[in-house]
Design an enzyme around this catalytic site. Structure first.
Site, PDB file in Angstrom:
ATOM      1  N   ARG A 266       0.830  -1.196   0.000  1.00  0.00           N
ATOM      2  CA  ARG A 266       0.000   0.000   0.000  1.00  0.00           C
ATOM      3  C   ARG A 266       0.871   1.256   0.000  1.00  0.00           C
ATOM      4  O   ARG A 266       1.850   1.333   0.736  1.00  0.00           O
ATOM      5  CB  ARG A 266      -0.915   0.005   1.228  1.00  0.00           C
ATOM      6  CG  ARG A 266      -1.837  -1.189   1.225  1.00  0.00           C
ATOM      7  CD  ARG A 266      -2.876  -1.134   2.317  1.00  0.00           C
ATOM      8  NE  ARG A 266      -3.689  -2.347   2.255  1.00  0.00           N
ATOM      9  CZ  ARG A 266      -4.651  -2.646   3.119  1.00  0.00           C
ATOM     10  NH1 ARG A 266      -4.931  -1.794   4.108  1.00  0.00           N
ATOM     11  NH2 ARG A 266      -5.342  -3.755   2.995  1.00  0.00           N
ATOM     12  N   ARG A 281       2.217   0.724  10.339  1.00  0.00           N
ATOM     13  CA  ARG A 281       1.774   1.142   9.002  1.00  0.00           C
ATOM     14  C   ARG A 281       2.950   1.046   8.029  1.00  0.00           C
ATOM     15  O   ARG A 281       3.821   1.918   8.003  1.00  0.00           O
ATOM     16  CB  ARG A 281       1.239   2.574   9.070  1.00  0.00           C
ATOM     17  CG  ARG A 281       0.474   3.035   7.833  1.00  0.00           C
ATOM     18  CD  ARG A 281      -0.111   4.428   8.023  1.00  0.00           C
ATOM     19  NE  ARG A 281      -1.051   4.465   9.126  1.00  0.00           N
ATOM     20  CZ  ARG A 281      -2.339   4.136   9.034  1.00  0.00           C
ATOM     21  NH1 ARG A 281      -2.840   3.782   7.883  1.00  0.00           N
ATOM     22  NH2 ARG A 281      -3.122   4.187  10.098  1.00  0.00           N
ATOM     23  N   GLU A 353      -6.734  -1.001  15.137  1.00  0.00           N
ATOM     24  CA  GLU A 353      -7.308  -1.941  14.170  1.00  0.00           C
ATOM     25  C   GLU A 353      -6.333  -3.068  13.814  1.00  0.00           C
ATOM     26  O   GLU A 353      -5.176  -2.815  13.481  1.00  0.00           O
ATOM     27  CB  GLU A 353      -7.688  -1.181  12.893  1.00  0.00           C
ATOM     28  CG  GLU A 353      -8.258  -2.103  11.829  1.00  0.00           C
ATOM     29  CD  GLU A 353      -8.499  -1.395  10.499  1.00  0.00           C
ATOM     30  OE1 GLU A 353      -8.644  -0.159  10.495  1.00  0.00           O
ATOM     31  OE2 GLU A 353      -8.540  -2.085   9.469  1.00  0.00           O
ATOM     32  N   SER A 356     -10.482  -6.139   9.786  1.00  0.00           N
ATOM     33  CA  SER A 356     -11.645  -5.417   9.290  1.00  0.00           C
ATOM     34  C   SER A 356     -12.485  -6.417   8.515  1.00  0.00           C
ATOM     35  O   SER A 356     -12.005  -6.991   7.547  1.00  0.00           O
ATOM     36  CB  SER A 356     -11.172  -4.270   8.398  1.00  0.00           C
ATOM     37  OG  SER A 356     -12.237  -3.404   8.098  1.00  0.00           O
ATOM     38  N   ARG A 395       0.764  -6.402  12.554  1.00  0.00           N
ATOM     39  CA  ARG A 395       0.158  -5.813  13.747  1.00  0.00           C
ATOM     40  C   ARG A 395      -0.038  -6.860  14.844  1.00  0.00           C
ATOM     41  O   ARG A 395      -0.003  -6.532  16.038  1.00  0.00           O
ATOM     42  CB  ARG A 395      -1.169  -5.144  13.385  1.00  0.00           C
ATOM     43  CG  ARG A 395      -0.939  -3.886  12.555  1.00  0.00           C
ATOM     44  CD  ARG A 395      -2.203  -3.081  12.321  1.00  0.00           C
ATOM     45  NE  ARG A 395      -1.904  -1.907  11.496  1.00  0.00           N
ATOM     46  CZ  ARG A 395      -2.794  -0.980  11.158  1.00  0.00           C
ATOM     47  NH1 ARG A 395      -4.056  -1.087  11.562  1.00  0.00           N
ATOM     48  NH2 ARG A 395      -2.438   0.057  10.419  1.00  0.00           N
TER      49      ARG A 395
END
Length: 427
Positions: A266, A281, A353, A356, A395
């Site tokens: 990403r 991230r 988070e 999801s 994560r």
RNA sequence: GGAGGGGUGGCAGAGCGGUUGAAUGCACCGGUCUUGAAAACCGGCGUAGGCUAAUAACCUACCCAGGGUUCGAAUCCCUGCCCCUCCGCCA
């Protein structure tokens, strides 16, 4: 993509639904685009019908040996008129499609309205965040401390090799990272009934169009230079969901459940300055993704079980988390309902988070033409698609390090990982 | 990288530029026959959009995709994608 018929059958539902995402829809102009598009389509088809009739007549006359010159004269300008109508039809179609394809999915009726994550609603919590009687470290400090084989988590090395937002891991850290992938895949395939799939990490634009990343969100993607216009996948959702693009499956095959591990790439455009420290991230991270294709009436219950599958991983890893119902404005464009799982991070003293889980209903399926054959009607009908992280590996690693840290600097890991770590549960 | 061959309905496989949405076979669905089944026979059997109360009829489009030639294209021309065979290279 939403069903274009919604514009005529239930415009209020459309408008009110999108309002929950903070979108005020200009219904009148959209309806006018739709009318134009249908008007020109009808005009074009009328001319095509005329052309077909005339061409047939000429064919018959020729076969009968008659003089076709007068017939040819009669259709002399038909071609031009048809071309003009075709051009207008294409233009009207594009104009409508541009707007329509850009509309996000309609949130389900009980999804709360709201603009951003501050308006998400907590549903429940699992586990109790541990209290530490010493100053907690974050995962960067914990990861970099093991200097036995150089740094176990080495951001500087990754910066040298590539740039910011990458990591190099060594030794037991790299092994733990790999172990998490194995553990999660085993749980989902052996305990939850998913089929494991291996897929390409590069996809074409049709696939990204199918799941909704294109045309609107191209800035989030890494596009490859080269003669083929490929993209690195931002999530396994793209290749795995597109497995059923253009397919019609038998009712008995449902539900179809796939578990897939891939790296995800990403660009993180627009998040400069956010989570710049550590592995939260990254431009590249691993994820085990769950994807389901289900009967349209069963997607609500499928989302509940899919979420539970992701939660099971967190519970087995003994990580405290909370379950959040996303508000309209915080959901991805394709989703009708999204449940986030947020794991407790001691260093940040908050939940972040880690998964999801979304029900897309028929929004992706309509774009992809992913269908099943309904035995009752004999006709192909759109499937419902769902997916969820089960879980994001990086994560999870962060959460394990931070939650398992001890006063003496050791990190104690959950028992379930022992078989994957050569009998060890300590870093 | 070089040389050649090919992409037609769920599958197999026809198709002279003219009534071809597409022969035929298989598969599938319904019916006749049968105590039941098989066989045989009869019928049906693509998708999308438009129109519509309609999942009826009708119209339009689709024979890999996109352009072009023509009154008319599955059929002719161009480009792209994919597949196959042979040579080279290669994990």
């Amino acid at each position: 993509m939403l069903d274009p018929r919604l514009l005529r059958s239930d415009p209020d539902q459309l408008q009110q639904g999108l309002a929950k995402r903070g979108i005020s829809l200009d219904l009148a102009s959209l309806q006018s685009l739709d009318e134009k598009r249908r008007h020109w389509q009808q005009e074009m088809e009328r001319l095509q019908s005329e052309r077909n009739a005339q061409a047939k007549k000429i064919g018959k006359a020729k076969a009968a040996g008659e003089d076709v010159a007068p017939l040819l004269a009669a259709v002399s300008d038909l071609g031009d008129r048809l071309d003009a109508a075709k051009a207008s039809a294409a233009e009207a179609q594009d104009a409508f499609q541009d707007t329509w394809l850009g509309l996000p999915n309609i949130p389900q009726s009980d999804v709360p309205a709201g603009e951003n994550e501050s308006e998400n609603v907590e549903i429940r919590r699992w586990g109790t965040p541990k209290t530490f009687d010493f100053d907690v470290e974050d995962h960067v400090t914990l990861g970099e401390r093991d200097a036995r084989h150089g740094m176990a988590m080495d951001f500087a090395a990754a910066t040298k090799l590539t740039g910011s937002r990458f990591v190099v891991m060594r030794g037991q850290m790299a092994r733990l990272h790999r172990a998490l992938i194995q553990f999660m895949l085993d749980e989902h395939t052996l305990q939850h009934g998913y089929e494991e799939v291996y897929v390409p990490y590069m996809v074409n634009d049709d696939s990204l169009m199918g799941t909704g990343q294109l045309p609107k969100f191209s800035e989030d993607l890494f596009k490859l230079e080269g003669e083929k216009p490929y993209y690195l996948i931002p999530t396994a959702e793209v290749p795995v969901t597109n497995l059923l693009r253009g397919e019609i499956v038998a009712a008995e095959q449902l539900p179809i459940q796939y578990a897939c591990h891939t790296p995800c790439f990403r660009s993180e455009a627009g998040s400069h300055g956010r989570d710049t420290r550590g592995m939260i991230r990254q431009h590249q991270f691993e994820k085990v993704e769950l994807v389901q294709f289900v009967h349209p009436k069963k997607s609500d219950e499928a989302l509940v079980s899919l979420t539970q599958h992701a939660e099971n991983i967190l519970q087995k890893l003994e990580l405290p988390y909370r379950v959040m119902q996303l508000c309209g404005g915080d959901m991805g464009a394709s989703a009708a309902r999204t449940i986030d799982l947020e794991v407790w991070l001691p260093s940040q003293e908050c939940y972040r988070e880690i998964s999801s889980c979304s029900n897309f209903e028929d929004y992706q399926a309509r774009r992809m033409q992913a269908r099943w054959r309904n035995p009752e009607t004999g006709k192909p009908e759109l499937l419902h698609t769902l997916n969820g992280s089960g879980l994001a590996i990086g994560r999870t690693l962060v959460a394990l390090l931070e939650n398992g840290q001890q006063a003496d600097g050791r990190v104690v890991l959950p028992e379930v990982l022992r078989p994957y770590l050569g009998g060890q549960i300590e870093l």
